[in-house]
Design a protein around this motif. Structure first.
Motif, PDB file in Angstrom:
ATOM      1  N   MET A 175       0.833  -1.188   0.000  1.00  7.23           N
ATOM      2  CA  MET A 175       0.000   0.000   0.000  1.00  7.23           C
ATOM      3  C   MET A 175       0.873   1.245   0.000  1.00  7.23           C
ATOM      4  N   ILE A 176       0.479   2.228  -0.794  1.00  6.97           N
ATOM      5  CA  ILE A 176       1.143   3.532  -0.781  1.00  6.97           C
ATOM      6  C   ILE A 176       0.148   4.568  -0.268  1.00  6.97           C
ATOM      7  N   GLU A 177       0.535   5.263   0.776  1.00  2.00           N
ATOM      8  CA  GLU A 177      -0.295   6.344   1.308  1.00  2.00           C
ATOM      9  C   GLU A 177       0.133   7.646   0.641  1.00  2.00           C
ATOM     10  N   VAL A 178      -0.811   8.319   0.012  1.00  2.49           N
ATOM     11  CA  VAL A 178      -0.537   9.577  -0.682  1.00  2.49           C
ATOM     12  C   VAL A 178      -1.065  10.722   0.173  1.00  2.49           C
ATOM     13  N   GLY A 179      -0.160  11.543   0.683  1.00  2.00           N
ATOM     14  CA  GLY A 179      -0.552  12.634   1.563  1.00  2.00           C
ATOM     15  C   GLY A 179      -0.978  13.872   0.795  1.00  2.00           C
ATOM     16  N   ILE A 180      -2.028  14.515   1.283  1.00  2.00           N
ATOM     17  CA  ILE A 180      -2.516  15.764   0.700  1.00  2.00           C
ATOM     18  C   ILE A 180      -2.013  16.919   1.567  1.00  2.00           C
ATOM     19  N   CYS A 216     -10.756  10.175  -7.063  1.00  2.00           N
ATOM     20  CA  CYS A 216      -9.994   9.056  -6.508  1.00  2.00           C
ATOM     21  C   CYS A 216     -10.122   7.824  -7.394  1.00  2.00           C
ATOM     22  N   VAL A 217     -11.345   7.505  -7.780  1.00  2.00           N
ATOM     23  CA  VAL A 217     -11.581   6.333  -8.622  1.00  2.00           C
ATOM     24  C   VAL A 217     -10.892   6.493  -9.969  1.00  2.00           C
ATOM     25  N   GLU A 218     -10.970   7.671 -10.546  1.00  2.00           N
ATOM     26  CA  GLU A 218     -10.341   7.925 -11.844  1.00  2.00           C
ATOM     27  C   GLU A 218      -8.826   7.781 -11.784  1.00  2.00           C
ATOM     28  N   CYS A 219      -8.262   7.947 -10.591  1.00  2.00           N
ATOM     29  CA  CYS A 219      -6.807   7.863 -10.419  1.00  2.00           C
ATOM     30  C   CYS A 219      -6.359   6.526  -9.839  1.00  2.00           C
ATOM     31  N   GLY A 220      -7.283   5.586  -9.705  1.00  2.00           N
ATOM     32  CA  GLY A 220      -6.920   4.266  -9.214  1.00  2.00           C
ATOM     33  C   GLY A 220      -6.745   4.169  -7.715  1.00  2.00           C
ATOM     34  N   VAL A 221      -7.295   5.127  -6.977  1.00  2.00           N
ATOM     35  CA  VAL A 221      -7.198   5.122  -5.519  1.00  2.00           C
ATOM     36  C   VAL A 221      -8.232   4.160  -4.937  1.00  2.00           C
ATOM     37  N   SER A 222      -7.817   3.393  -3.920  1.00  2.00           N
ATOM     38  CA  SER A 222      -8.696   2.379  -3.329  1.00  2.00           C
ATOM     39  C   SER A 222      -9.404   2.844  -2.064  1.00  2.00           C
ATOM     40  N   GLY A 223      -8.796   3.798  -1.355  1.00  2.00           N
ATOM     41  CA  GLY A 223      -9.382   4.206  -0.086  1.00  2.00           C
ATOM     42  C   GLY A 223      -8.878   5.558   0.354  1.00  2.00           C
ATOM     43  N   MET A 224      -9.399   6.003   1.495  1.00  2.00           N
ATOM     44  CA  MET A 224      -9.027   7.325   2.003  1.00  2.00           C
ATOM     45  C   MET A 224      -8.959   7.325   3.524  1.00  2.00           C
ATOM     46  N   ILE A 225      -8.051   8.137   4.031  1.00  2.00           N
ATOM     47  CA  ILE A 225      -7.927   8.387   5.464  1.00  2.00           C
ATOM     48  C   ILE A 225      -8.163   9.877   5.668  1.00  2.00           C
ATOM     49  N   ILE A 226      -9.100  10.213   6.556  1.00  2.00           N
ATOM     50  CA  ILE A 226      -9.388  11.614   6.873  1.00  2.00           C
ATOM     51  C   ILE A 226      -9.271  11.742   8.391  1.00  2.00           C
ATOM     52  N   PRO A 227      -8.102  12.129   8.908  1.00  2.00           N
ATOM     53  CA  PRO A 227      -7.852  12.075  10.354  1.00  2.00           C
ATOM     54  C   PRO A 227      -8.841  12.851  11.210  1.00  2.00           C
ATOM     55  N   GLN A 232      -1.349  14.402 -11.295  1.00  2.00           N
ATOM     56  CA  GLN A 232      -0.098  13.643 -11.267  1.00  2.00           C
ATOM     57  C   GLN A 232      -0.352  12.148 -11.103  1.00  2.00           C
ATOM     58  N   LEU A 233      -1.399  11.809 -10.368  1.00  2.40           N
ATOM     59  CA  LEU A 233      -1.695  10.402 -10.106  1.00  2.40           C
ATOM     60  C   LEU A 233      -2.332   9.697 -11.303  1.00  2.40           C
ATOM     61  N   LYS A 234      -3.185  10.400 -12.015  1.00  2.00           N
ATOM     62  CA  LYS A 234      -3.964   9.756 -13.082  1.00  2.00           C
ATOM     63  C   LYS A 234      -3.097   9.100 -14.155  1.00  2.00           C
ATOM     64  N   PRO A 235      -2.024   9.749 -14.633  1.00  2.00           N
ATOM     65  CA  PRO A 235      -1.226   9.128 -15.697  1.00  2.00           C
ATOM     66  C   PRO A 235      -0.476   7.864 -15.272  1.00  2.00           C
ATOM     67  N   ILE A 236      -0.278   7.675 -13.967  1.00  2.00           N
ATOM     68  CA  ILE A 236       0.516   6.521 -13.520  1.00  2.00           C
ATOM     69  C   ILE A 236      -0.338   5.402 -12.928  1.00  2.00           C
ATOM     70  N   LYS A 237      -1.662   5.559 -12.948  1.00  2.00           N
ATOM     71  CA  LYS A 237      -2.511   4.593 -12.246  1.00  2.00           C
ATOM     72  C   LYS A 237      -2.342   3.173 -12.769  1.00  2.00           C
ATOM     73  N   ASP A 238      -2.096   3.015 -14.057  1.00  2.00           N
ATOM     74  CA  ASP A 238      -1.950   1.672 -14.622  1.00  2.00           C
ATOM     75  C   ASP A 238      -0.571   1.078 -14.357  1.00  2.00           C
ATOM     76  N   GLN A 239       0.356   1.904 -13.894  1.00  2.00           N
ATOM     77  CA  GLN A 239       1.705   1.423 -13.595  1.00  2.00           C
ATOM     78  C   GLN A 239       1.850   0.976 -12.144  1.00  2.00           C
ATOM     79  N   VAL A 240       0.934   1.413 -11.290  1.00  2.00           N
ATOM     80  CA  VAL A 240       1.010   1.102  -9.859  1.00  2.00           C
ATOM     81  C   VAL A 240       0.220  -0.173  -9.585  1.00  2.00           C
ATOM     82  N   GLN A 241       0.896  -1.177  -9.058  1.00  2.00           N
ATOM     83  CA  GLN A 241       0.279  -2.488  -8.883  1.00  2.00           C
ATOM     84  C   GLN A 241      -0.189  -2.760  -7.457  1.00  2.00           C
ATOM     85  N   ILE A 242       0.004  -1.814  -6.553  1.00  2.00           N
ATOM     86  CA  ILE A 242      -0.451  -1.978  -5.175  1.00  2.00           C
ATOM     87  C   ILE A 242      -1.448  -0.871  -4.849  1.00  2.00           C
TER      88      ILE A 242
END
Length: 214
Positions: A1-6, A71-82, A38-48
């Motif tokens: 899993m990769i956590e992407v910080g905003i 998120c869906v368009e960029c291949g994101v599976s979930g979100m954390i909102i502290p 930035q995320l959208k162009p690489i979504k098919d390259q990320v396997q986790i």
């Protein structure tokens, strides 16, 4: 899993390392819209799985439904909102996230009651983010007896969701403590520190692996 910080100007749960990184990103013009671009162009390259982590203010400003769709368009599976109140999660965020097939990850701390933990476990999926302390993010050299007891206590609850332990994972000792009592560990500050030091992602990853073996 990769956590992407905003990046956010007032990240209450983040320590100085992540705060500094966020400040630099904001000064360089980073926005949520730009991050998705930035995320959208690489979504098919990320396997986790990719999991977004960001504060409610930024997401509300962007629009919750638009955020989930992006998120869906960029291949994101979930979100954390502290800072997402659980009532708002149930009433507002969960229905929209469910519509887009996204998992919302909730956090627990040593102060979270067993009743609330079980309620979170019953109404979420994906995994539960176990914060190692009620403090902010940042690398630690070891976990004291109180934290170890907290890990064991939650492990003994036999929750349906797997758990990931974050805040303070920086070396072999803290990693093994997390692995012994959860499905895995989340490492942020240590990696960002190394990235800032070496200015090269591959070198930072090599040094992170080395640190986790010591």
């Amino acid at each position: 899993m990769i956590e992407v910080g905003i990046p956010f100007s007032d990240p209450l749960a983040d320590g100085p390392v992540i705060q500094s990184a966020g400040t630099v990103a904001l000064k360089n013009g980073m926005t949520l819209k730009h991050l998705f671009s930035q995320l959208k162009p690489i979504k098919d390259q990320v396997q986790i799985p990719l999991v977004m982590m960001g504060y409610l203010n930024v997401i509300m400003h962007y629009g919750i439904e638009k955020y989930c769709q992006s998120c869906v368009e960029c291949g994101v599976s979930g979100m954390i909102i502290p800072d997402l109140p659980f009532a708002d999660y149930m009433d507002v965020v969960k229905p929209i996230a469910d519509k887009y097939g996204l998992r919302v990850i909730m956090m627990i701390t040593p102060e979270t009651s067993e009743e609330r933990i079980r309620f979170i476990d019953d109404h979420t999926d994906g995994f539960i983010y176990m914060v190692s302390s009620a403090s902010i993010t940042g690398a630690q050299q070891s976990f004291d007896d109180a934290k170890q007891e907290y890990f064991r206590r939650i492990n003994a609850m036999n929750l349906k969701n797997p758990r990931m332990i974050g805040f303070g994972i920086s070396n072999k000792q803290t990693l093994e403590s997390a692995q012994a009592n959860a499905a895995g560990a989340i490492i942020g500050s240590k990696f960002v520190t190394l990235l800032n030091q070496y200015k090269d992602a591959n070198k930072a990853m090599d040094e992170l692996y080395a640190a986790l073996e010591k």
